[in-house]
Write a protein that holds these residues in place. Structure first.
Motif, PDB file in Angstrom:
ATOM      1  N   TYR A  18       0.830  -1.201   0.000  1.00 27.73           N
ATOM      2  CA  TYR A  18       0.000   0.000   0.000  1.00 27.73           C
ATOM      3  C   TYR A  18       0.867   1.254   0.000  1.00 27.73           C
ATOM      4  CZ  TYR A  18      -3.279   3.626   1.273  1.00 27.73           C
ATOM      5  OH  TYR A  18      -4.005   4.791   1.287  1.00 27.73           O
ATOM      6  N   TYR A  50       2.100   1.866  -3.331  1.00 27.12           N
ATOM      7  CA  TYR A  50       1.039   2.474  -4.151  1.00 27.12           C
ATOM      8  C   TYR A  50       0.958   3.980  -3.882  1.00 27.12           C
ATOM      9  CZ  TYR A  50      -3.592   3.828  -5.733  1.00 27.12           C
ATOM     10  OH  TYR A  50      -4.633   4.488  -6.330  1.00 27.12           O
ATOM     11  N   ASN A  87       3.573   5.886  -5.576  1.00 27.07           N
ATOM     12  CA  ASN A  87       3.555   5.667  -7.032  1.00 27.07           C
ATOM     13  C   ASN A  87       4.637   4.706  -7.528  1.00 27.07           C
ATOM     14  OD1 ASN A  87       1.307   7.371  -7.524  1.00 27.07           O
ATOM     15  ND2 ASN A  87       2.659   9.140  -7.351  1.00 27.07           N
ATOM     16  N   THR A 111       3.895   1.482  -7.589  1.00 31.65           N
ATOM     17  CA  THR A 111       3.054   0.451  -8.191  1.00 31.65           C
ATOM     18  C   THR A 111       1.674   1.031  -8.442  1.00 31.65           C
ATOM     19  OG1 THR A 111       2.160  -1.784  -7.950  1.00 31.65           O
ATOM     20  CG2 THR A 111       2.403  -0.517  -5.937  1.00 31.65           C
ATOM     21  N   GLU A 112       0.994   0.489  -9.407  1.00 31.88           N
ATOM     22  CA  GLU A 112      -0.368   0.942  -9.697  1.00 31.88           C
ATOM     23  C   GLU A 112      -1.408   0.011  -9.071  1.00 31.88           C
ATOM     24  OE1 GLU A 112      -1.223  -0.070 -14.112  1.00 31.88           O
ATOM     25  OE2 GLU A 112       0.965  -0.074 -13.927  1.00 31.88           O
ATOM     26  N   ILE A 113      -0.963  -0.953  -8.294  1.00 31.21           N
ATOM     27  CA  ILE A 113      -1.863  -1.939  -7.693  1.00 31.21           C
ATOM     28  C   ILE A 113      -1.995  -1.678  -6.201  1.00 31.21           C
ATOM     29  CG2 ILE A 113      -2.263  -4.396  -7.283  1.00 31.21           C
ATOM     30  CD1 ILE A 113      -0.494  -4.907  -9.771  1.00 31.21           C
ATOM     31  N   ARG A 114      -3.235  -1.533  -5.769  1.00 31.54           N
ATOM     32  CA  ARG A 114      -3.530  -1.346  -4.347  1.00 31.54           C
ATOM     33  C   ARG A 114      -3.911  -2.690  -3.734  1.00 31.54           C
ATOM     34  NH1 ARG A 114      -7.522   3.650  -3.768  1.00 31.54           N
ATOM     35  NH2 ARG A 114      -7.714   2.576  -1.810  1.00 31.54           N
ATOM     36  N   THR A 122      -9.141  -0.384   2.540  1.00 37.65           N
ATOM     37  CA  THR A 122      -7.709  -0.695   2.575  1.00 37.65           C
ATOM     38  C   THR A 122      -7.373  -1.548   3.784  1.00 37.65           C
ATOM     39  OG1 THR A 122      -7.177   1.360   1.399  1.00 37.65           O
ATOM     40  CG2 THR A 122      -5.399   0.313   2.634  1.00 37.65           C
ATOM     41  N   THR A 162       5.648  -1.130 -11.581  1.00 37.74           N
ATOM     42  CA  THR A 162       4.696  -2.033 -10.930  1.00 37.74           C
ATOM     43  C   THR A 162       5.224  -3.462 -10.945  1.00 37.74           C
ATOM     44  OG1 THR A 162       2.810  -0.636 -11.471  1.00 37.74           O
ATOM     45  CG2 THR A 162       2.342  -2.952 -11.017  1.00 37.74           C
ATOM     46  N   SER A 216       6.355  -5.196  -7.493  1.00 33.77           N
ATOM     47  CA  SER A 216       5.555  -6.351  -7.087  1.00 33.77           C
ATOM     48  C   SER A 216       6.408  -7.609  -7.005  1.00 33.77           C
ATOM     49  CB  SER A 216       4.400  -6.560  -8.064  1.00 33.77           C
ATOM     50  OG  SER A 216       3.546  -5.450  -8.063  1.00 33.77           O
TER      51      SER A 216
END
Length: 172
Positions: free
Chosen positions: A38, A41, A44, A46-49, A69, A132, A136
């Motif tokens: 998180y 995210y 910025n 990663t674009e995945i929450r 969240t 991302t 990840s």
């Protein structure tokens, strides 16, 4: 009489059972690494929450907020318990950091290639940004090492104690 009673401070705690340790390791690993996800995210990277875990199952915009969240991170922790048991059942006898890292890579591939269609919040792999993918993959590898090495270390400690007890019994 005072000699017979041990002071509370001198009593040893009973060690946690191996199964309990696997549960705690899975829960803490899932919560910790999804919490870091998180933060990645937010910054910025990663674009995945973590909230993508709720998308296929729950309706409403609330899941995109703070409550969503927190619930997502806790759910990932609970799912991580299952993942820790999979490691426990299949790989606990391998006390190598590399086994945990490979386990993390396998989890990454499972989530991003096999389970990707059920999570609409995760773009297809080829459409993801480089940041991302790298972020990840690193988180999954670190998660795998955390869970894997924790469980493998405990397994080797138990085996070592058993060998020492047998050795002590044989000498007696």
């Amino acid at each position: 009489m005072a000699e017979e009673k041990q002071l509370e401070q001198n009593q040893r705690e009973k060690p946690m059972s191996f199964i309990t340790m696997v549960i705690v390791t899975g829960l803490i690993g899932g919560i910790f690494w999804s919490g870091l996800g998180y933060l990645a995210y937010v910054f910025n990277l990663t674009e995945i929450r973590p909230n993508v875990i709720l998308e296929p199952w729950l309706i409403g915009t609330w899941k995109e907020g703070g409550l969503g969240t927190v619930i997502s991170i806790v759910m990932i922790g609970i799912i991580s318990i299952v993942v820790a048991f999979i490691y426990y059942a299949a790989l606990r006898r391998f006390p190598s950091i590399w086994v945990g890292g490979v386990f993390g890579i396998v989890l990454f591939l499972l989530v991003f290639f096999v389970l990707n269609p059920i999570f609409p919040g995760i773009n297809p792999f080829r459409e993801l940004e480089r940041n991302t993918i790298i972020t990840s993959l690193c988180f999954y590898i670190l998660y795998g090492v955390f869970v894997g090495y924790s469980i493998s270390y405990e397994e080797s400690e138990i085996k070592y104690k058993e060998r020492m007890e047998r050795k002590t019994q044989q000498e007696s």
